[in-house]
Design a protein around this motif. Structure first.
Motif, PDB file in Angstrom:
ATOM      1  N   PRO A  25       0.799  -1.231   0.000  1.00 20.80           N
ATOM      2  CA  PRO A  25       0.000   0.000   0.000  1.00 20.80           C
ATOM      3  C   PRO A  25       0.830   1.278   0.000  1.00 20.80           C
ATOM      4  O   PRO A  25       0.406   2.299  -0.520  1.00 20.80           O
ATOM      5  N   ASN A  26       2.037   1.213   0.582  1.00 18.04           N
ATOM      6  CA  ASN A  26       2.889   2.403   0.590  1.00 18.04           C
ATOM      7  C   ASN A  26       3.618   2.616  -0.732  1.00 18.04           C
ATOM      8  O   ASN A  26       4.303   3.630  -0.922  1.00 18.04           O
ATOM      9  N   GLY A  27       3.515   1.640  -1.651  1.00 21.76           N
ATOM     10  CA  GLY A  27       4.115   1.787  -2.966  1.00 21.76           C
ATOM     11  C   GLY A  27       5.389   0.995  -3.196  1.00 21.76           C
ATOM     12  O   GLY A  27       5.903   0.961  -4.319  1.00 21.76           O
ATOM     13  N   ILE A  28       5.922   0.328  -2.183  1.00 20.82           N
ATOM     14  CA  ILE A  28       7.163  -0.427  -2.339  1.00 20.82           C
ATOM     15  C   ILE A  28       6.900  -1.739  -3.062  1.00 20.82           C
ATOM     16  O   ILE A  28       5.952  -2.467  -2.741  1.00 20.82           O
ATOM     17  N   ALA A  29       7.757  -2.058  -4.040  1.00 20.75           N
ATOM     18  CA  ALA A  29       7.660  -3.302  -4.797  1.00 20.75           C
ATOM     19  C   ALA A  29       8.533  -4.361  -4.122  1.00 20.75           C
ATOM     20  O   ALA A  29       9.703  -4.107  -3.813  1.00 20.75           O
ATOM     21  N   TYR A  30       7.952  -5.542  -3.904  1.00 20.68           N
ATOM     22  CA  TYR A  30       8.725  -6.601  -3.251  1.00 20.68           C
ATOM     23  C   TYR A  30       8.207  -7.972  -3.678  1.00 20.68           C
ATOM     24  O   TYR A  30       7.063  -8.120  -4.115  1.00 20.68           O
ATOM     25  N   GLY A  31       9.068  -8.964  -3.553  1.00 18.17           N
ATOM     26  CA  GLY A  31       8.689 -10.329  -3.854  1.00 18.17           C
ATOM     27  C   GLY A  31       9.429 -11.293  -2.948  1.00 18.17           C
ATOM     28  O   GLY A  31      10.456 -10.949  -2.360  1.00 18.17           O
ATOM     29  N   ALA A  32       8.896 -12.501  -2.821  1.00 21.85           N
ATOM     30  CA  ALA A  32       9.523 -13.533  -1.989  1.00 21.85           C
ATOM     31  C   ALA A  32       9.734 -14.780  -2.836  1.00 21.85           C
ATOM     32  O   ALA A  32       8.861 -15.165  -3.618  1.00 21.85           O
ATOM     33  N   PHE A  33      10.904 -15.396  -2.668  1.00 24.87           N
ATOM     34  CA  PHE A  33      11.251 -16.554  -3.494  1.00 24.87           C
ATOM     35  C   PHE A  33      11.878 -17.646  -2.638  1.00 24.87           C
ATOM     36  O   PHE A  33      12.666 -17.370  -1.727  1.00 24.87           O
ATOM     37  N   GLY A  34      11.548 -18.893  -2.953  1.00 23.14           N
ATOM     38  CA  GLY A  34      12.209 -20.038  -2.348  1.00 23.14           C
ATOM     39  C   GLY A  34      11.852 -20.272  -0.899  1.00 23.14           C
ATOM     40  O   GLY A  34      10.881 -19.722  -0.360  1.00 23.14           O
ATOM     41  N   ASP A  35      12.644 -21.102  -0.260  1.00 19.72           N
ATOM     42  CA  ASP A  35      12.434 -21.469   1.141  1.00 19.72           C
ATOM     43  C   ASP A  35      13.039 -20.388   2.022  1.00 19.72           C
ATOM     44  O   ASP A  35      14.106 -20.544   2.620  1.00 19.72           O
ATOM     45  N   ASN A  36      12.325 -19.253   2.116  1.00 18.18           N
ATOM     46  CA  ASN A  36      12.888 -18.081   2.767  1.00 18.18           C
ATOM     47  C   ASN A  36      12.527 -17.951   4.242  1.00 18.18           C
ATOM     48  O   ASN A  36      12.925 -16.994   4.899  1.00 18.18           O
ATOM     49  N   SER A  37      11.739 -18.879   4.768  1.00 16.20           N
ATOM     50  CA  SER A  37      11.357 -18.937   6.190  1.00 16.20           C
ATOM     51  C   SER A  37      10.512 -17.742   6.634  1.00 16.20           C
ATOM     52  O   SER A  37      10.442 -17.447   7.823  1.00 16.20           O
ATOM     53  N   LEU A  38       9.860 -17.076   5.680  1.00 12.94           N
ATOM     54  CA  LEU A  38       9.055 -15.909   6.016  1.00 12.94           C
ATOM     55  C   LEU A  38       7.568 -16.208   5.887  1.00 12.94           C
ATOM     56  O   LEU A  38       7.144 -16.868   4.936  1.00 12.94           O
ATOM     57  N   GLU A  39       6.806 -15.688   6.820  1.00  9.51           N
ATOM     58  CA  GLU A  39       5.355 -15.714   6.708  1.00  9.51           C
ATOM     59  C   GLU A  39       4.910 -14.479   5.931  1.00  9.51           C
ATOM     60  O   GLU A  39       5.450 -13.390   6.114  1.00  9.51           O
ATOM     61  N   GLY A  40       3.933 -14.664   5.050  1.00 11.95           N
ATOM     62  CA  GLY A  40       3.477 -13.559   4.217  1.00 11.95           C
ATOM     63  C   GLY A  40       3.056 -12.340   5.009  1.00 11.95           C
ATOM     64  O   GLY A  40       3.376 -11.198   4.664  1.00 11.95           O
ATOM     65  N   ARG A  41       2.333 -12.563   6.106  1.00 11.58           N
ATOM     66  CA  ARG A  41       1.860 -11.444   6.920  1.00 11.58           C
ATOM     67  C   ARG A  41       3.020 -10.699   7.570  1.00 11.58           C
ATOM     68  O   ARG A  41       3.008  -9.469   7.668  1.00 11.58           O
ATOM     69  N   ASP A  42       4.011 -11.449   8.044  1.00 11.44           N
ATOM     70  CA  ASP A  42       5.164 -10.809   8.673  1.00 11.44           C
ATOM     71  C   ASP A  42       5.921  -9.956   7.669  1.00 11.44           C
ATOM     72  O   ASP A  42       6.340  -8.831   7.975  1.00 11.44           O
ATOM     73  N   LEU A  43       6.119 -10.487   6.471  1.00 10.67           N
ATOM     74  CA  LEU A  43       6.840  -9.742   5.445  1.00 10.67           C
ATOM     75  C   LEU A  43       6.078  -8.483   5.057  1.00 10.67           C
ATOM     76  O   LEU A  43       6.657  -7.402   4.919  1.00 10.67           O
TER      77      LEU A  43
END
Length: 253
Positions: A25-43
């Motif tokens: 929502p703030n405009g930052i572009a980001y993506g997640a790839f592979g076994d990154n150990s991150l939860e979508g909500r946390d990221l």
């Protein structure tokens, strides 16, 4: 499938092409790839912590959260990405790698090198802060505050770069605040502003103790002085909805 290189590694440019990029929502572009150990909500919580006023200056940036990012070969010109963590590859990886993409400046952050949410958040925010300062520079209000603290010899600093450049500003000179190394002074102010933005963003994303930023190489900036810097940054860049900024002091028993 992404192009394989060796040992299951993938070229960062190919990972970027095949990874879904989200726009926070703030405009930052980001993506997640592979076994990154991150939860979508946390990221999402971490990324959205960046105030819109800062995010607006990062239109060319795209942040990719990957397990490991490392250089290819001895020259280190190309960046490779590991889809999962291994000890061997972890020894070769770096906290982040910058990659020029077709339509953006990519920043690949090694999530599996950063053992907890605190470290991951701070790595991301440091990258955001430096990119922002590269675009906008340091506002006069912060320059005046940080330099007045330096002239007053306030204890410590917020990073090794800020500590060294602040000392170099007066190195070999008299104690007069009017006789300084202007190049070192500029470097100090840029580092101090970047650090203050990063710490401010970290305080929005998670609750942490300032001493967690402690390093062996330099003393941390005195809490009162840091509080002054952070409050100024908070006025310049108010938090997004759902985030709150607060400085709390705790007396020792």
């Amino acid at each position: 499938m992404a192009e394989g290189v060796q040992n299951g590694l993938l070229r960062a440019v190919q990972v970027a092409r095949e990874t879904a990029v989200h726009r926070a929502p703030n405009g930052i572009a980001y993506g997640a790839f592979g076994d990154n150990s991150l939860e979508g909500r946390d990221l999402e919580r971490i990324v959205q912590a960046v105030p819109s006023a800062i995010a607006a200056a990062l239109a060319r940036k795209a942040y990719y959260f990957v397990p490991l990012a490392l250089s290819e070969g001895r020259t280190g010109d190309s960046t490779l990405v590991a889809p999962a963590y291994t000890t061997e590859l972890g020894d070769q990886a770096t906290c982040h790698r910058n990659v020029t993409l077709d339509d953006a400046d990519g920043v690949f952050i090694s999530t599996r090198l950063l053992g907890d949410r605190f470290a991951l958040s701070f790595e991301f925010f440091i990258n955001v802060a430096h990119a922002f300062v590269d675009v906008t520079g340091v506002p006069d209000s912060f320059q005046q505050l940080a330099w007045s603290q330096a002239v007053a010899r306030v204890r410590g600093e917020t990073s090794q770069d800020a500590w060294e450049s602040r000392n170099l500003s007066f190195s070999g000179k008299s104690d007069s605040p009017d006789i300084v190394d202007e190049r070192a002074k500029t470097s100090f102010l840029e580092s101090a502003f970047s650090d203050s933005i990063a710490i401010y963003l970290l305080s929005l994303a998670i609750d942490f103790d300032y001493t967690e930023l402690r390093e062996r190489e330099y003393p941390l900036l005195a809490p009162q002085a840091l509080g002054e810097r952070l409050r100024l940054v908070g006025k310049l860049f108010p938090p997004n909805a759902g985030y709150e900024f607060a400085v709390r002091y705790r007396r020792r028993a």
